[in-house]
Write a protein that holds these residues in place. Structure first.
Motif, PDB file in Angstrom:
ATOM      1  N   ALA A  23      46.104  36.863  34.100  1.00  0.00           N
ATOM      2  CA  ALA A  23      45.530  37.251  35.382  1.00  0.00           C
ATOM      3  C   ALA A  23      45.951  38.670  35.763  1.00  0.00           C
ATOM      4  O   ALA A  23      45.140  39.471  36.249  1.00  0.00           O
ATOM      5  N   GLU A  24      47.217  39.003  35.517  1.00  0.00           N
ATOM      6  CA  GLU A  24      47.703  40.345  35.837  1.00  0.00           C
ATOM      7  C   GLU A  24      47.038  41.403  34.958  1.00  0.00           C
ATOM      8  O   GLU A  24      46.633  42.461  35.436  1.00  0.00           O
ATOM      9  N   VAL A  25      46.926  41.106  33.667  1.00  0.00           N
ATOM     10  CA  VAL A  25      46.304  42.051  32.735  1.00  0.00           C
ATOM     11  C   VAL A  25      44.844  42.285  33.117  1.00  0.00           C
ATOM     12  O   VAL A  25      44.343  43.420  33.065  1.00  0.00           O
ATOM     13  N   ALA A  26      44.153  41.219  33.506  1.00  0.00           N
ATOM     14  CA  ALA A  26      42.759  41.364  33.923  1.00  0.00           C
ATOM     15  C   ALA A  26      42.643  42.252  35.161  1.00  0.00           C
ATOM     16  O   ALA A  26      41.720  43.080  35.270  1.00  0.00           O
ATOM     17  N   GLU A  27      43.590  42.118  36.079  1.00  0.00           N
ATOM     18  CA  GLU A  27      43.557  42.960  37.276  1.00  0.00           C
ATOM     19  C   GLU A  27      43.850  44.418  36.932  1.00  0.00           C
ATOM     20  O   GLU A  27      43.231  45.334  37.468  1.00  0.00           O
ATOM     21  N   TRP A  28      44.827  44.642  36.025  1.00  0.00           N
ATOM     22  CA  TRP A  28      45.124  46.014  35.601  1.00  0.00           C
ATOM     23  C   TRP A  28      43.902  46.662  34.951  1.00  0.00           C
ATOM     24  O   TRP A  28      43.611  47.828  35.173  1.00  0.00           O
ATOM     25  N   GLN A  29      43.216  45.865  34.141  1.00  0.00           N
ATOM     26  CA  GLN A  29      42.023  46.390  33.465  1.00  0.00           C
ATOM     27  C   GLN A  29      40.925  46.698  34.476  1.00  0.00           C
ATOM     28  O   GLN A  29      40.233  47.716  34.362  1.00  0.00           O
ATOM     29  N   ALA A  30      40.752  45.855  35.474  1.00  0.00           N
ATOM     30  CA  ALA A  30      39.720  46.090  36.484  1.00  0.00           C
ATOM     31  C   ALA A  30      40.018  47.335  37.310  1.00  0.00           C
ATOM     32  O   ALA A  30      39.100  48.037  37.743  1.00  0.00           O
TER      33      ALA A  30
END
Length: 410
Positions: A23-30
């Motif tokens: 979830a954190e990685v997805a937010e960083w990517q977004a």
């Protein structure tokens, strides 16, 4: 021997931790902090640990099987000892113990399933107790002597520390706590002696938890839990109205008190430079010991027909001390990611406030009004504890204000 760690192998984490990371990685990517390739590289370095219900059930069954077999064999041998000579009895018990002891280490050397090795080591630790009891019977020593339980604990602890195994450690811890409390009460069976023994045991356990932090973390986890339980029990007993019934110092009680003070000071001195402020734990446990002793020495009498100001003050001080200890355990949970401390603190606080409410308010109010008063006490205590918990979490983790709620899965 080659001890190089394969850096390309994904690191196993719990499923909760892996879900949080994704979830954190997805937010960083977004947000454009990382690109898709970097996101894949980060998540590819970890893999969720297999923790299915079947695997957990299998481990539980192995440990239960080991415990049942160990107890059953001890029982079986004990039931048929009359058919053997004293030498034959002792030889049979020792042979079973050595078979489990050596067999578990052979399996461990062959990298057999860890739960199976743990179950056999559990059998060995239980078998050592049978050896102690049989040796005592051969030497005409009464089986109800607390010293025998102490020797059993010593042997199990030695086994645990040589193999760094949790199962023998738990046997040694359980029998050790039993011996620690039983031994001084064997000659000085007063409530005041119980308070001192429980408080001193909490200080010793807290000190050993700090000392084990850099060695075997699983042992430190259990020592911390034991310290919390003993500290809560010491304050609970000390807060009972009219608990003081005199005290004649025995050698064992004095030795326990000296051990608690010396070990607490030593652990605090060794940990004073640690960045996690671990020195607070043994100092805090010694403070609980002192508070419990002073609270128990304050004799307000047991007359429930005439509740005076001193009894109200005693109850209020006891509740304040208990709430303070519960908040300290909540803070320790945040610092050490030891969720069991919070659950035990909350359960003990509920039991304590219930007991104190009935002990203080029951002589004054009865029936439905008593439950109203009890509910008010619960609400007030809960609000104070929750507010303190949030403040501690916000201080330790200002970014979230909630601290480390996820914790480390053990």
């Amino acid at each position: 021997m080659n001890t190089t760690v394969d850096a390309s192998a994904p690191r196993e984490v719990s499923r909760q931790q892996f879900a949080w990371l994704r979830a954190e990685v997805a937010e960083w990517q977004a947000r454009g902090v990382i690109d898709a390739t970097q996101a894949e590289t980060i998540t590819g370095g970890y893999t969720p640990r297999s923790g299915s219900a079947s695997s957990v059930l299998g481990r539980i069954m192995l440990l239960l099987g080991g415990a049942f077999v160990g107890v059953g064999l001890i029982w079986l041998v004990a039931a048929n000892l009359e058919d053997l000579s004293p030498t034959g009895r002792f030889a049979t018990v020792v042979a079973l113990w050595l078979a489990f002891l050596v067999g578990s280490e052979v399996l461990a050397a062959r990298r057999t399933s860890a739960p199976l090795v743990g179950a056999i080591r559990l059998l060995a630790a239980l078998g050592f107790g049978a050896v102690i009891m049989q040796a005592a019977q051969s030497l005409q020593v009464p089986a109800y002597e607390p010293a025998l339980v102490g020797l059993w604990s010593l042997g199990a602890m030695l086994h645990a520390h040589l193999t760094r195994s949790v199962m023998p450690f738990l046997v040694g811890l359980g029998t050790g706590v039993q011996w620690w409390i039983w031994q001084p009460l064997w000659t000085e069976g007063t409530a005041m002696a119980a308070v001192i023994s429980l408080g001193a045991g909490a200080a010793v356990a807290a000190s050993l938890a700090v000392l084990c932090d850099g060695w075997v973390r699983s042992f430190a986890w259990w020592w911390r839990l034991t310290a919390a339980v003993l500290a809560l029990a010491a304050l609970f007993v000390a807060a009972v109205p009219g608990i003081y019934d005199g005290l004649d110092w025995s050698l064992w009680l004095l030795l326990e008190l000296i051990a608690a003070v010396v070990l607490g000071i030593a652990a605090a001195a060794l940990a004073v430079r640690r960045p996690d402020h671990a020195w607070i734990e043994p100092v805090g446990a010694l403070t609980v010991l002192a508070a419990a002793v002073l609270l128990a020495l304050w004799d307000t009498g047991t007359d429930t027909n005439d509740v005076g100001l001193d009894q109200w003050a005693h109850a209020a001080l006891g509740v304040a001390a208990y709430v303070g200890l519960a908040v300290a355990l909540l803070a320790l949970d945040v610092l050490r990611e030891h969720r069991a401390l919070s659950w035990i603190a909350m359960a003990a606080l509920v039991a304590f406030t219930t007991f104190q409410s009935f002990a203080v308010f029951a002589p004054i109010v009865t029936g439905a009004l008593l439950f109203v008063v009890l509910g008010i006490v619960f609400l007030g205590t809960g609000l104070l504890v929750e507010r303190a918990r949030r403040r501690v979490a916000a201080t330790l983790d200002p970014a979230t204000g909630e601290g480390c709620d996820e914790g480390v899965q053990r």
